[in-house]
Scaffold this motif. Structure first.
Motif, PDB file in Angstrom:
ATOM      1  N   LEU A  57      18.972   7.307  29.903  1.00 30.82           N
ATOM      2  CA  LEU A  57      19.239   7.944  29.392  1.00 30.82           C
ATOM      3  C   LEU A  57      17.425   9.147  28.898  1.00 30.82           C
ATOM      4  O   LEU A  57      17.598   9.735  28.536  1.00 30.82           O
ATOM      5  N   ARG A  86      29.254   5.820  33.656  1.00 31.99           N
ATOM      6  CA  ARG A  86      29.278   5.896  32.166  1.00 31.99           C
ATOM      7  C   ARG A  86      30.090   4.869  31.968  1.00 31.99           C
ATOM      8  O   ARG A  86      31.052   4.972  31.060  1.00 31.99           O
ATOM      9  N   ARG A  89      27.648   2.419  30.197  1.00 29.34           N
ATOM     10  CA  ARG A  89      26.521   2.566  28.890  1.00 29.34           C
ATOM     11  C   ARG A  89      27.849   2.201  27.887  1.00 29.34           C
ATOM     12  O   ARG A  89      29.465   2.874  27.949  1.00 29.34           O
ATOM     13  N   GLY A  90      28.164   1.233  26.988  1.00 30.29           N
ATOM     14  CA  GLY A  90      28.302   1.788  25.773  1.00 30.29           C
ATOM     15  C   GLY A  90      29.160   0.653  26.714  1.00 30.29           C
ATOM     16  O   GLY A  90      30.454  -0.356  25.867  1.00 30.29           O
ATOM     17  N   PHE A  97      20.605   1.905  18.413  1.00 26.69           N
ATOM     18  CA  PHE A  97      19.234   2.807  18.008  1.00 26.69           C
ATOM     19  C   PHE A  97      18.471   2.650  16.820  1.00 26.69           C
ATOM     20  O   PHE A  97      18.926   1.978  16.291  1.00 26.69           O
ATOM     21  N   LEU A 120      37.586   3.867  25.206  1.00 20.77           N
ATOM     22  CA  LEU A 120      37.290   4.274  26.402  1.00 20.77           C
ATOM     23  C   LEU A 120      37.325   3.488  27.426  1.00 20.77           C
ATOM     24  O   LEU A 120      37.102   4.255  28.128  1.00 20.77           O
ATOM     25  N   HIS A 121      37.003   2.331  26.817  1.00 22.79           N
ATOM     26  CA  HIS A 121      36.173   1.937  28.111  1.00 22.79           C
ATOM     27  C   HIS A 121      37.197  -0.015  28.412  1.00 22.79           C
ATOM     28  O   HIS A 121      37.418  -0.097  29.599  1.00 22.79           O
TER      29      HIS A 121
ATOM     30  N   ALA B 176      23.246  12.125  21.359  1.00 25.64           N
ATOM     31  CA  ALA B 176      22.406  10.908  22.419  1.00 25.64           C
ATOM     32  C   ALA B 176      23.365   9.625  21.851  1.00 25.64           C
ATOM     33  O   ALA B 176      24.002   8.667  23.442  1.00 25.64           O
ATOM     34  N   ALA B 177      24.180   9.130  21.145  1.00 28.93           N
ATOM     35  CA  ALA B 177      24.690   7.685  20.629  1.00 28.93           C
ATOM     36  C   ALA B 177      25.609   7.865  21.708  1.00 28.93           C
ATOM     37  O   ALA B 177      26.377   6.703  22.661  1.00 28.93           O
ATOM     38  N   VAL B 179      26.443   9.594  24.597  1.00 22.36           N
ATOM     39  CA  VAL B 179      26.019   9.079  25.594  1.00 22.36           C
ATOM     40  C   VAL B 179      26.080   8.207  26.302  1.00 22.36           C
ATOM     41  O   VAL B 179      26.868   7.747  27.389  1.00 22.36           O
ATOM     42  N   THR B 180      24.626   6.785  24.993  1.00 22.05           N
ATOM     43  CA  THR B 180      24.680   5.770  25.612  1.00 22.05           C
ATOM     44  C   THR B 180      26.346   5.000  25.866  1.00 22.05           C
ATOM     45  O   THR B 180      25.920   4.022  26.189  1.00 22.05           O
ATOM     46  N   VAL B 181      27.027   5.313  24.768  1.00 25.51           N
ATOM     47  CA  VAL B 181      28.224   4.488  25.237  1.00 25.51           C
ATOM     48  C   VAL B 181      29.255   4.875  26.134  1.00 25.51           C
ATOM     49  O   VAL B 181      30.050   4.206  25.991  1.00 25.51           O
ATOM     50  N   GLY B 182      28.581   5.672  27.113  1.00 31.69           N
ATOM     51  CA  GLY B 182      29.874   6.050  28.023  1.00 31.69           C
ATOM     52  C   GLY B 182      30.764   7.262  27.907  1.00 31.69           C
ATOM     53  O   GLY B 182      31.608   7.257  28.965  1.00 31.69           O
ATOM     54  N   MET B 183      30.481   8.108  27.320  1.00 27.89           N
ATOM     55  CA  MET B 183      31.211   9.007  26.839  1.00 27.89           C
ATOM     56  C   MET B 183      30.974  10.185  27.944  1.00 27.89           C
ATOM     57  O   MET B 183      29.855  10.969  28.622  1.00 27.89           O
ATOM     58  N   GLY B 184      32.193  11.105  28.787  1.00 25.45           N
ATOM     59  CA  GLY B 184      31.693  12.322  29.336  1.00 25.45           C
ATOM     60  C   GLY B 184      31.489  13.259  28.909  1.00 25.45           C
ATOM     61  O   GLY B 184      31.809  13.390  27.562  1.00 25.45           O
TER      62      GLY B 184
END
Lengths: 331, 282
Positions: A57, A86, A89-90, A97, A120-121, B176-177, B179-184
């Motif tokens: 990041l 992607r 991440r998460g 944070f 999502l995941h 930023a968060a 993006v951190t959890v993998g969203m497009g």
């Protein structure tokens, strides 16, 4: 234990308008499942940059990984593509944070915000995602999770929001958990509660954890191993116990010396002694001395320290220090 | 032409609801007129009565008649549909275009941003009404032409506004968060950025609608809009110019209608701003 995440020779270069320098240079770290590794250092020591580099990041092109590998489950994160990242991440790596006040979307209710990641995941449907989120809220000790699910972030206190942020990071049962100053923005009593929750959860999800902090008190209670960073490099790494009992690097020694001790506090008030501090300030990263970066502030510095950078050497089993003149062991 | 209703920048919060309700009330009334149209109009808006030309307001013709004896009240009522649908359609399409361009430019930045911003800046150098006239003369003098013209003149400023807001939001921690959890990108833009920009966009669009009424009427007045005998307000104004001295009521009625509709949109937009804008709250 085989490490789950291993960083080898990681170097991150930052280029601002006037300077180009290494914010993180040649860092080697490894974390195993169920282990908490703490990265400790002052602001600008490169600890947050390391975390951002793992998650990929970094604000490219201002900051970029120029060397090294970050191996996670057979994948080199340092060179992985956006799509691969992607999916990780998460899902397999969670990040907590620093700023609970601003890291939640103000226009989405907190429950659905966490549920979104699960959908999502993990492809959960709305109902099972909701059930899982309520479970998570329970685990991070948000009282009355069913009702809190429908709160907006602004209806929650900082501590509650940080619990939501932790729930968000843990939602998909990540293998690696990175916590970047998770308690810094909170007041002291809330800090203690959040840390306790964090420790319990960390143990129950069995993740490999990297805890980034400048607060040695946080580290002492939470971490298994500690890596001390100074000016972009690791200067000392060992177990928490070892580090507190016999720090070898003069910087670590100085850091520990500047913590007030309750037992001595009375004495100190009586004698009106000042708390010891490390003289000088962290050098600018674009103007580091050719030798040891700590040399200008070091009470033990010699001519050798000026011209030659000390390598990380194993002074005792599992205890590495980068110093030409390490502090003698206490006992 | 009526003067544009001047919108003030800040109003105390206590008045916010007043404006919001005033605007909403007026708008509802206009929508009812536009939908019912012929059903509630006392006369056929195009029926001529050559025995009752240029009559002032009477009990039979509440707002009088025009130069060929058509009932002005009926024409105003039926004409609401033109003005309102042109305003709403152009705001709708301008909304889509402006949001799409602005958010893409703001979110992706770099070369995309430079190209889009360049085009926007170029278009912004041409005054709204002049741009609309140019497009209307190409697209033809019709309701469709008007809509296209007004839409095109609204997209650049709206895209600019959206771009600015998106750039601001892009730097937020919660993005930023995300993006951190993998969203497009798509999800981040649609679900996390745009909803937070909605307030600004909705307010701007409602104020734009007022402007759309003015530009539409102006083009109608100049003969570039809806053509006679259709009862469009601006066209009616243009046609009654010659009778200004003998029959001033011909100008007054559509003039007031235009002013009221613009006022309705602006009051509604200002009311919304005051409700949403935390800075004007107590």
């Amino acid at each position: 234990m085989t490490p789950l995440l291993s960083i080898e020779g990681l170097t991150v270069e930052l280029s601002t308008g006037d300077h180009s320098f290494e914010a993180v240079s040649d860092i080697t770290l490894a974390v195993a499942r169920n282990e908490v590794l703490a990265l400790v250092g002052e602001s600008g020591s490169g600890k947050s940059m390391t975390a951002l580099a793992i998650m990929r990041l970094l604000p490219e092109p201002v900051a970029d990984i120029v060397a090294g590998t970050i191996m996670f489950d057979g994948i080199d994160l340092a060179s992985a593509g956006e799509v691969t990242l992607r999916g990780i991440r998460g899902n397999r790596i969670g990040l907590i944070f620093q700023e609970p006040m601003t890291s939640l979307n103000p226009s989405i209710r907190v429950g659905p915000q966490v549920a979104e990641v699960l959908r999502l995941h993990k492809g959960l449907d709305a109902a099972s995602a909701r059930r899982r989120v309520e479970e998570l809220f329970e685990q991070v000790r948000i009282p009355d999770p069913k009702r809190r699910y429908d709160d907006y972030p602004h209806q929650m206190s900082g501590g509650m929001r940080q619990r939501v942020v932790i729930a968000l990071a843990l939602a998909c049962d990540p293998d690696v958990l990175i916590a970047d100053e998770p308690t810094t923005a909170l007041d002291v009593t809330t800090q203690a509660q959040i840390l306790e929750t964090f420790r319990d959860l960390q143990a129950s999800v069995e993740a490999a954890t990297i805890l980034i902090t400048h607060d040695l008190a946080v580290v002492a209670e939470t971490a298994d191993r500690i890596a001390v960073m100074y000016a972009g490099r690791i200067v000392e790494e060992t177990t928490t116990e070892q580090l507190f009992v016999s720090p070898r690097h003069p910087y670590t020694h100085g850091l520990l010396g500047s913590i007030p001790h309750i037992a001595e506090a009375e004495e100190e008030t009586r004698t009106r002694d000042r708390l010891p501090e490390i003289a000088g300030t962290v050098p600018a990263l674009w103007a580091l001395p050719p030798g040891c970066a700590f040399e200008p502030r070091c009470p033990r510095a010699s001519k050798r320290c000026v011209g030659e950078r000390p390598p990380l050497a194993e002074l005792a089993p599992g205890h590495t220090t980068a110093c030409w003149h390490p502090v003698e062991t206490a006992g | 032409m009526p003067e544009a209703v001047v919108r003030s920048r800040r109003r105390p919060a206590r008045q916010a609801n007043l404006f919001l309700w005033l605007g909403a009330g007026l708008l509802t009334a206009f929508v009812v007129l536009a939908v019912l149209g012929e059903q509630i109009a006392p006369y056929d808006p195009t029926a001529q009565d050559l025995f009752a030309m240029l009559e002032g307001p009477t009990a039979v013709h509440l707002l009088g008649t025009d130069n060929v004896g058509r009932d002005i009240l009926s024409r105003i009522i039926v004409g609401t549909r033109f003005t309102l649908s042109i305003a709403l359609a152009s705001v709708f399409f301008a909304g889509i275009g402006g949001i799409a361009l602005g958010s893409v430019a703001g979110y992706f930045g770099g070369m995309t941003d430079r190209i889009v911003t360049g085009i926007i800046d170029l278009l912004l150098t041409v005054p709204n009404i002049v741009l609309a006239i140019a497009i209307a003369s190409v697209a033809g003098s019709s309701a469709t032409g008007l809509t296209i013209a007004i839409t095109a003149s609204f997209i650049p400023p709206l895209a600019r506004l959206v771009r600015g807001r998106v750039i601001e939001l892009r730097e937020e921690d919660f993005i930023a968060a995300a993006v951190t959890v993998g969203m497009g990108h798509g999800r981040i833009l649609l679900r996390h950025i745009l909803p937070n920009a909605a307030t600004v966009i909705v307010i701007e669009l409602s104020l734009n609608a007022g402007q759309a009424v003015l530009i539409g009427s102006a083009l109608g007045f100049l003969g570039l809009g809806v053509q006679p005998p259709a009862p469009e307000w601006g066209t009616m104004l243009g046609a009654s110019r010659e009778y200004l001295i003998v029959a001033p009521h011909l100008v007054i009625a559509p003039g007031i209608a235009i002013s009221l509709l613009v006022l309705a949109f602006n009051a509604f937009g200002d009311g919304l701003r005051d409700v949403f804008d935390p800075a004007s709250r107590n």
